[in-house]
Scaffold this motif. Sequence first.
Motif, mmCIF file in Angstrom:
data_model
loop_
_atom_site.group_PDB
_atom_site.id
_atom_site.type_symbol
_atom_site.label_atom_id
_atom_site.label_comp_id
_atom_site.label_asym_id
_atom_site.label_seq_id
_atom_site.Cartn_x
_atom_site.Cartn_y
_atom_site.Cartn_z
ATOM 1 N N GLY A 13 0.774 -1.162 -0.054
ATOM 2 C CA GLY A 13 0.012 0.233 0.004
ATOM 3 C C GLY A 13 0.763 1.360 -0.007
ATOM 4 N N PHE A 14 1.972 1.440 0.790
ATOM 5 C CA PHE A 14 2.719 2.597 0.852
ATOM 6 C C PHE A 14 3.431 2.811 -0.398
ATOM 7 N N LYS A 15 3.935 1.870 -1.069
ATOM 8 C CA LYS A 15 4.662 1.623 -2.353
ATOM 9 C C LYS A 15 3.533 2.508 -3.431
ATOM 10 N N LEU A 16 2.155 1.968 -3.215
ATOM 11 C CA LEU A 16 1.392 2.553 -4.209
ATOM 12 C C LEU A 16 1.247 4.084 -4.128
ATOM 13 N N VAL A 17 1.221 4.379 -2.944
ATOM 14 C CA VAL A 17 1.208 5.876 -2.507
ATOM 15 C C VAL A 17 2.372 6.452 -3.051
ATOM 16 N N LEU A 18 3.507 6.032 -2.723
ATOM 17 C CA LEU A 18 4.795 6.704 -3.212
ATOM 18 C C LEU A 18 4.845 6.879 -4.556
ATOM 19 N N ASP A 19 4.351 5.716 -5.306
ATOM 20 C CA ASP A 19 4.374 5.776 -6.937
ATOM 21 C C ASP A 19 3.529 6.866 -7.515
ATOM 22 N N HIS A 20 2.556 7.434 -6.528
ATOM 23 C CA HIS A 20 1.877 8.488 -7.198
ATOM 24 C C HIS A 20 1.748 9.830 -6.146
ATOM 25 N N LEU A 21 2.838 10.216 -5.775
ATOM 26 C CA LEU A 21 3.079 11.139 -4.937
ATOM 27 C C LEU A 21 2.799 12.596 -5.632
ATOM 28 N N ASP A 22 3.005 12.550 -7.051
ATOM 29 C CA ASP A 22 2.487 13.617 -7.753
ATOM 30 C C ASP A 22 1.064 14.291 -7.586
ATOM 31 N N THR A 23 0.343 13.133 -7.135
ATOM 32 C CA THR A 23 -1.165 13.408 -7.093
ATOM 33 C C THR A 23 -1.557 13.078 -5.581
ATOM 34 N N PRO A 24 -1.787 14.371 -4.978
ATOM 35 C CA PRO A 24 -2.134 14.336 -3.680
ATOM 36 C C PRO A 24 -3.425 13.660 -3.102
ATOM 37 N N TYR A 69 -5.262 7.251 0.972
ATOM 38 C CA TYR A 69 -4.443 6.560 2.117
ATOM 39 C C TYR A 69 -4.863 6.967 3.240
ATOM 40 N N CYS A 70 -4.965 8.176 3.556
ATOM 41 C CA CYS A 70 -5.419 8.643 4.989
ATOM 42 C C CYS A 70 -6.527 8.164 5.421
ATOM 43 N N ILE A 71 -7.477 8.656 4.389
ATOM 44 C CA ILE A 71 -8.968 8.257 4.755
ATOM 45 C C ILE A 71 -9.161 6.629 5.077
ATOM 46 N N GLY A 72 -8.385 5.927 4.400
ATOM 47 C CA GLY A 72 -8.210 4.327 4.584
ATOM 48 C C GLY A 72 -7.980 3.869 6.015
ATOM 49 N N TYR A 73 -6.913 4.796 6.290
ATOM 50 C CA TYR A 73 -6.225 4.587 7.548
ATOM 51 C C TYR A 73 -7.477 4.771 8.900
ATOM 52 N N GLY A 74 -8.340 5.754 8.667
ATOM 53 C CA GLY A 74 -9.389 5.779 9.643
ATOM 54 C C GLY A 74 -10.225 4.974 9.368
#
Length: 166
Positions: free
Chosen positions: A47-58, A64-69
Motif C-alpha cells: 500500500g505504501f509503495k502505491l502511494v509513493l508511486d503516485h506522490l505527484d497526485t495528492p 491513503y489517510c482516509i483508508g487508515y481511519g
Amino acid sequence: MTTLLLIFCIQVVYVAMLTLRLILIVKGVRYLAACMGAVEIGIYVIGFKLVLDHLDTPVHFIIYCIGYGAGILAGLKLEEKLALGYVTIQINTAVTTGALHEGLRENGYGVTSWPAEGREGLRTIVTVVVKRKYEQRVYELVRSIDPESVIVSYEPKFLLGGFFVK
C-alpha cells in the motif's frame, strides 16, 4: 480510479489487522498476533509503495489517510463481533432475597456474592465472570430483575478455575 480503490482497500485491511493484532497482544494471544504482524507488514509495504508511486497526485495520499481511519473503525468493529476474552461483572444491589442470584444461575451463569454496606444500608455485591459475547445478556438480565442495581465491568488479566457458561 482503480489505483485509488486499491490503495483504500489495502489500507483498510492493513489497519484493521493492525488494530486487531494490538488487541490480541493485550489479551496475551502472542503467536497469532505475531503471524498477523508478518502478513500485516507485507500489506503495508504494498500500500505504501502505491502511494509513493503516485506522490505527484495528492488525492492518492488523501485516500491513503482516509483508508487508515476506516481501517481503525473496521478493526474495532471486527473485534467487537469476535468478543474475545472474558469480562468480570460486579453488581451492587439492594435485592437481598436471592432473586438476582437465582435469575443469573437459572440462565447458566456462575455467581459469587457477599454482603456489603452502602450509604443507604445493606447491599449485596454479586460477581459474575462471563465470556464477552454474553456481557450484554447479563446486563439485560440484571436490569430486568433489579433496575436500580449498579453494574461495573472490567476485563480480568488472568483466569484460573471457576464456573463459566458452556
